[in-house]
Motif scaffolding. Structure first.
Motif, mmCIF file in Angstrom:
data_model
loop_
_atom_site.group_PDB
_atom_site.id
_atom_site.type_symbol
_atom_site.label_atom_id
_atom_site.label_comp_id
_atom_site.label_asym_id
_atom_site.label_seq_id
_atom_site.Cartn_x
_atom_site.Cartn_y
_atom_site.Cartn_z
ATOM 1 N N PRO A 99 -59.478 -8.046 -18.421
ATOM 2 C CA PRO A 99 -59.496 -9.516 -18.366
ATOM 3 C C PRO A 99 -59.966 -10.057 -17.007
ATOM 4 O O PRO A 99 -60.690 -11.054 -16.948
ATOM 5 C CB PRO A 99 -58.043 -9.920 -18.638
ATOM 6 C CG PRO A 99 -57.437 -8.757 -19.355
ATOM 7 C CD PRO A 99 -58.150 -7.552 -18.843
ATOM 8 N N VAL A 100 -59.559 -9.403 -15.933
ATOM 9 C CA VAL A 100 -59.988 -9.827 -14.592
ATOM 10 C C VAL A 100 -61.495 -9.646 -14.457
ATOM 11 O O VAL A 100 -62.202 -10.533 -13.966
ATOM 12 C CB VAL A 100 -59.242 -9.023 -13.506
ATOM 13 C CG1 VAL A 100 -59.759 -9.369 -12.122
ATOM 14 C CG2 VAL A 100 -57.744 -9.252 -13.603
ATOM 15 N N LEU A 101 -61.985 -8.510 -14.919
ATOM 16 C CA LEU A 101 -63.427 -8.235 -14.841
ATOM 17 C C LEU A 101 -64.232 -9.214 -15.686
ATOM 18 O O LEU A 101 -65.301 -9.679 -15.262
ATOM 19 C CB LEU A 101 -63.718 -6.795 -15.263
ATOM 20 C CG LEU A 101 -63.114 -5.717 -14.360
ATOM 21 C CD1 LEU A 101 -63.368 -4.335 -14.947
ATOM 22 C CD2 LEU A 101 -63.664 -5.821 -12.958
ATOM 23 N N ALA A 102 -63.710 -9.555 -16.845
ATOM 24 C CA ALA A 102 -64.404 -10.522 -17.706
ATOM 25 C C ALA A 102 -64.449 -11.893 -17.037
ATOM 26 O O ALA A 102 -65.463 -12.596 -17.100
ATOM 27 C CB ALA A 102 -63.713 -10.602 -19.071
ATOM 28 N N ALA A 103 -63.362 -12.279 -16.380
ATOM 29 C CA ALA A 103 -63.329 -13.568 -15.670
ATOM 30 C C ALA A 103 -64.323 -13.566 -14.510
ATOM 31 O O ALA A 103 -65.035 -14.546 -14.293
ATOM 32 C CB ALA A 103 -61.916 -13.852 -15.171
ATOM 33 N N PHE A 104 -64.382 -12.453 -13.772
ATOM 34 C CA PHE A 104 -65.345 -12.358 -12.675
ATOM 35 C C PHE A 104 -66.777 -12.462 -13.182
ATOM 36 O O PHE A 104 -67.640 -13.015 -12.505
ATOM 37 C CB PHE A 104 -65.181 -11.054 -11.898
ATOM 38 C CG PHE A 104 -64.177 -11.140 -10.796
ATOM 39 C CD1 PHE A 104 -64.190 -12.167 -9.870
ATOM 40 C CD2 PHE A 104 -63.197 -10.157 -10.662
ATOM 41 C CE1 PHE A 104 -63.259 -12.233 -8.846
ATOM 42 C CE2 PHE A 104 -62.268 -10.213 -9.642
ATOM 43 C CZ PHE A 104 -62.294 -11.255 -8.735
ATOM 44 N N ALA A 105 -67.036 -11.928 -14.348
ATOM 45 C CA ALA A 105 -68.393 -11.959 -14.903
ATOM 46 C C ALA A 105 -68.857 -13.403 -15.119
ATOM 47 O O ALA A 105 -70.060 -13.663 -15.126
ATOM 48 C CB ALA A 105 -68.442 -11.175 -16.207
ATOM 49 N N GLN A 106 -67.926 -14.336 -15.287
ATOM 50 C CA GLN A 106 -68.259 -15.744 -15.496
ATOM 51 C C GLN A 106 -68.411 -16.522 -14.185
ATOM 52 O O GLN A 106 -68.913 -17.645 -14.181
ATOM 53 C CB GLN A 106 -67.180 -16.407 -16.367
ATOM 54 C CG GLN A 106 -66.916 -15.715 -17.688
ATOM 55 C CD GLN A 106 -68.188 -15.578 -18.525
ATOM 56 O OE1 GLN A 106 -68.973 -16.513 -18.652
ATOM 57 N NE2 GLN A 106 -68.382 -14.400 -19.086
ATOM 58 N N ASP A 107 -67.967 -15.941 -13.068
ATOM 59 C CA ASP A 107 -67.995 -16.624 -11.784
ATOM 60 C C ASP A 107 -69.412 -16.624 -11.206
ATOM 61 O O ASP A 107 -70.035 -15.564 -11.091
ATOM 62 C CB ASP A 107 -67.035 -15.910 -10.826
ATOM 63 C CG ASP A 107 -66.896 -16.622 -9.493
ATOM 64 O OD1 ASP A 107 -67.913 -16.875 -8.833
ATOM 65 O OD2 ASP A 107 -65.740 -16.884 -9.104
#
Length: 178
Positions: A99-107
């Motif tokens: 989930p953290v990695l997926a959120a970073f992918a949107q940043d």
């Protein structure tokens, strides 16, 4: 004056005799045991064996290959073009951190980030300190950063500790898994 000379000569004679007493047995021991009456034949010098030592206790079995894998995986992890599934594979406990990695992918800042590894030093067989520059748009945003890599399930990975330290630096203190 004559006595001083004789005393000096007798001291020299005593030292010479001592040298003969020490050198003669050593020389005899080096002779040819099979034929004591024949002079020993010169032999070619034999090089002493080169000791092969196992890897240091704080290094993996193949430190060169481990450093190459750490550099490759570290670079892939911080590359914005690397898919989340690949980042999960090169992050310690990656599946838990998806989930953290997926959120970073949107940043948008993460989309411009990358890393350049400058040094790897092992602190244990399965742990290394990594010095790297965190780049944004190719420019060092955080030069000479320190992080850790860990070997997990036969793969060298970016540690969760490193990811969480970067998350905290960005001001996001309440990220699940950190």
């Amino acid at each position: 004056m004559v006595l001083n000379r004789l005393g000096g000569r007798s001291r020299l004679a005593a030292l010479a005799a001592a040298a003969v007493l020490v050198v003669a047995p050593v020389a005899a021991a080096c002779g040819d045991d099979d034929s004591p009456s024949s002079p020993s034949t010169p032999t070619s010098p034999i090089a002493p064996p080169v000791p092969t030592s196992p890897p240091a206790a704080d290094e993996p079995a193949d430190p060169v290959a481990a450093k190459a894998e750490i550099t490759k995986n570290w670079t892939a992890f911080f590359d914005a073009k690397t898919p989340v599934d690949e980042k999960v594979r090169v992050l310690e406990n990656g599946e838990q951190m998806r989930p953290v990695l997926a959120a970073f992918a949107q940043d948008p800042n993460a989309a411009k980030s990358s890393a350049k590894v400058s040094a790897v030093s092992f602190t244990a067989k399965d742990k290394a300190e990594v010095t790297y520059d965190l780049l944004v748009g190719g420019t060092p945003a955080i030069p000479d950063s320190k992080g850790t890599a860990v070997e997990q399930e036969g793969t060298w990975k970016v540690s969760v500790q490193t990811l969480c330290a970067l998350v905290k630096q960005s001001g996001n203190a309440a990220v699940p898994g950190c």
